[in-house]
Write an enzyme that holds these catalytic residues in place. Structure first.
Site, short mmCIF file in Angstrom:
data_model
loop_
_atom_site.label_atom_id
_atom_site.label_comp_id
_atom_site.label_asym_id
_atom_site.label_seq_id
_atom_site.Cartn_x
_atom_site.Cartn_y
_atom_site.Cartn_z
N LYS A 84 0.86 -1.19 0.00
CA LYS A 84 0.00 0.00 0.00
C LYS A 84 0.90 1.24 0.00
CE LYS A 84 -4.06 0.13 2.56
NZ LYS A 84 -4.91 0.57 3.69
O1 G3P Z 1 -6.46 2.48 4.84
C1 G3P Z 1 -7.36 3.55 4.79
C2 G3P Z 1 -8.64 3.14 5.43
O2 G3P Z 1 -8.36 2.31 6.52
C3 G3P Z 1 -9.46 4.31 5.84
O3 G3P Z 1 -10.54 3.85 6.53
O4 G3P Z 1 -12.23 3.80 8.25
O5 G3P Z 1 -9.99 4.82 8.76
O6 G3P Z 1 -11.59 5.98 7.25
P1 G3P Z 1 -11.13 4.67 7.78
#
Ligand code: G3P
Length: 183
Positions: A84
């Site tokens: 990533k």
């Molecule tokens: O890797 C990015 C992703 O985990 C974002 O998700 O739920 O932290 O907005 P969130």
């Protein structure tokens, strides 16, 4: 369409595996920091229990250092690890090099469908388009979901559209009905 669980928790992965809903996992450094074990050990364990792609994110900011870190991360599990990378200029440079070396790449964070343009000639595996987090900030990316799909289809159909940061059923339905390859 596949479901990837956005977690580094082995318990959560094992729980959702019971429903055959874990076709891959997307970790990130924040998620790994919430676990009590060493992050690399956790990624290794995740690869053992998940039958699919497992994203492991670089933490370096310079492209050369990202590439070195990517080599190490890939060595954890050559078949399953997806690197990533951030959608920064350095991350894009690293993605170009690593995609040419047949690394699987997941680009994050996608906030704007126009970002897909950069990957017309770079065969990344996944473009992570952030939905829920945008709504956390009082904005919306729902209307941009069809544009991400259409940008990918026009510019580089090899890229899989990963609808990320899903918080609710409306976001899930919008992504699924507009051609997301992964939720
Ligand atoms: O890797 C990015 C992703 O985990 C974002 O998700 O739920 O932290 O907005 P969130």
């Amino acid at each position: 369409m596949k479901f990837f669980l956005d977690t580094a928790s082995l318990d959560k992965i094992l729980f959702w595996k019971n429903f055959d809903l874990v076709h891959g996992v997307t970790t990130n450094p924040t998620l790994l920091s919430k676990e009590s074990s060493d992050p690399i050990k956790v990624i290794k364990e995740i690869c053992k229990i998940v039958n699919g792609d497992v994203s492991a994110q670089v933490t370096e900011k310079d492209s050369k250092e990202m590439i070195e870190q990517a080599k190490f991360l890939k060595s954890i599990n050559k078949k399953k690890i997806v690197i990533k990378l951030p959608c920064t200029l350095e991350g894009i440079k690293a993605s170009k090099y690593l995609a040419n070396q047949n690394y699987k790449i997941n680009i994050t964070l996608g906030f704007d469908p126009a970002q897909v343009s950069v990957f017309k000639n770079i065969n990344i595996s996944y473009f992570s388009f952030i939905i829920g987090r945008v709504e956390d900030f009082g904005d919306s990316n729902i209307e941009n979901i069809p544009l991400v799909k259409s940008m990918i289809m026009k510019l580089n159909p090899k890229i899989k559209f990963l609808a990320a940061s899903i918080r609710n059923s409306n976001q899930l339905l919008s992504a699924a009905s507009n051609g997301a390859d992964v939720i």
